[in-house]
Design a protein around this motif. Structure first.
Motif, PDB file in Angstrom:
ATOM      1  N   ARG A 101      12.023  30.708  27.594  1.00  0.00           N
ATOM      2  CA  ARG A 101      11.403  31.976  28.007  1.00  0.00           C
ATOM      3  C   ARG A 101      10.872  31.885  29.435  1.00  0.00           C
ATOM      4  NH1 ARG A 101       6.841  29.399  26.379  1.00  0.00           N
ATOM      5  NH2 ARG A 101       4.820  30.305  26.929  1.00  0.00           N
ATOM      6  N   CYS A 115       5.681  38.990  32.126  1.00  0.00           N
ATOM      7  CA  CYS A 115       6.162  38.668  30.774  1.00  0.00           C
ATOM      8  C   CYS A 115       4.953  38.515  29.862  1.00  0.00           C
ATOM      9  CB  CYS A 115       6.967  37.369  30.777  1.00  0.00           C
ATOM     10  SG  CYS A 115       8.388  37.397  31.886  1.00  0.00           S
ATOM     11  N   ILE A 141      16.273  36.542  25.638  1.00  0.00           N
ATOM     12  CA  ILE A 141      14.902  36.656  26.154  1.00  0.00           C
ATOM     13  C   ILE A 141      14.906  37.454  27.454  1.00  0.00           C
ATOM     14  CG2 ILE A 141      12.926  35.386  27.060  1.00  0.00           C
ATOM     15  CD1 ILE A 141      13.737  33.072  25.178  1.00  0.00           C
TER      16      ILE A 141
END
Length: 365
Positions: A219, A96, A245
């Protein structure tokens, strides 16, 4: 990690206007967090995206006492932490782009676990939602997944308890420091969570549970997992942010449908209707879509067709061969090659017909 590097990372965390993505970019370009603060302001200004304001924030010594206090606390109390370039950093989160540079944790957790599911939903969970959550986790238990949630009221604590009832590892992602607890009524579950997994937080030890922290926390909940499950949600809610997300990370999202006139099913129904989530009717939906029933196939090494690859080209080629198509920024993070340099290398590899550029800054062998 050396104490000086840890101090520099904390200093970056405390620097206003310097978020996660910029911090990672600076570390990749300059080489280390500590080296960033040895650079002159004029050198920082030469970096793409670093203007006068950001450069001034970096060289400022305004928060040094606060940083020293947190640094001492971490060292003196033996606080466990994971840094995004370390081997003990969760692989899912490493992929990520805005995953935390560093986070702190307490408990015993297996970051490299092969099956990780996030379960979130409304704080006002109904009997329908609670019963489904419990049954879902029970039916998934034989696959030994890790259950991630946010330790909040409703669906979160229901997911944690269901995991512990089935002897599964559970990870609670906090919106405050590890020395705080919110909500207070969940303090009674802390010992059991620590015994079955643990807590993680990117916030300093005494950070209170502020409103904006919960959105930041989401997140990590989404990024930790292979897939995110939304148990129940109204038309608006934090769990819908988590679903959004997760979709941005190209992770699967599942939503429990409900009656069209049920307040806490409207959010899930909308996710399904707009194709932002798979309809979830049973554990089998997750098992099938994530291929949990299939045995892991051995990776067959392909013969090396390109004998004239440069060292960095070989690293990128091997990485894409193993991981499939990936985002430019993810390749940069995993291969530890600055984005500006990676772009140039990928162009050369395209000319050699080694890699192919795809829409959205994706690349594949």
């Amino acid at each position: 990690m050396l104490e000086e590097e840890l101090f520099a990372i904390l200093r970056l965390q405390a620097t206003p206007k310097i978020g996660t993505i910029i911090t990672k970019k600076l570390i990749q370009i300059i080489g280390s967090a500590e080296q960033i603060f040895r650079e002159k302001k004029s050198s920082l200004l030469k970096i793409d995206g670093i203007g006068e304001l950001l450069a001034q924030q970096i060289v400022s010594t305004k928060n040094l006492k606060k940083i020293e206090k947190e640094h001492s606390y971490v060292l003196e109390n033996g606080v466990q932490y994971s840094y995004f370039l370390d081997e003990n950093y969760p692989k899912n989160l490493q992929n990520c782009i805005d995953g935390p540079v560093i986070f702190f944790h307490d408990g015993q957790m297996n970051w490299q676990h092969q099956k990780i599911i996030s379960i979130v939903g409304t704080r006002n969970i109904t009997n329908y939602g609670r019963a489904f959550c419990n049954q879902l986790v029970q039916d998934l238990a034989s696959y030994n997944p890790v259950i991630v949630s946010g330790f909040a009221y409703g669906a979160d604590i229901c997911a944690h308890k269901a995991a512990m009832d089935n002897n599964l590892q559970t990870i609670a992602v906090l919106a405050h420091g590890l020395d705080e607890i919110y909500p207070k009524t969940h303090k009674k579950y802390m010992h059991q969570v620590l015994a079955n997994g643990g807590f993680i937080s990117e916030f300093w030890h005494d950070e209170p549970p502020m409103r904006e922290n919960f959105l930041k926390r989401n997140r990590i909940v989404a990024g930790m997992a292979d897939a995110t499950v939304i148990i129940e949600s109204a038309v608006k809610g934090g769990s819908l942010v988590t679903a959004d997300i997760a979709n941005s990370y190209h992770r699967d999202v599942f939503a429990l449908p409900g009656r069209v006139d049920d307040t806490y099913s409207k959010g899930c129904n909308n996710l399904i209707k707009t194709h932002q989530a798979h309809l979830l009717s049973s554990a089998e939906d997750i098992i099938q879509l994530l291929n949990w029933n299939k045995k892991e196939k051995a990776i067959v090494q392909q013969p090396q067709l390109f004998l004239n690859l440069e060292p960095e080209e070989q690293i990128i080629y091997d990485y894409l061969q193993t991981n499939g198509k990936q985002l430019l920024d993810v390749i940069a993070l995993d291969c530890k090659i600055p984005v500006y340099k990676l772009s140039s290398v990928l162009i050369q590899m395209e000319l050699k017909n080694v890699v192919k550029a795809l829409p959205g800054k994706m690349f594949e062998v």
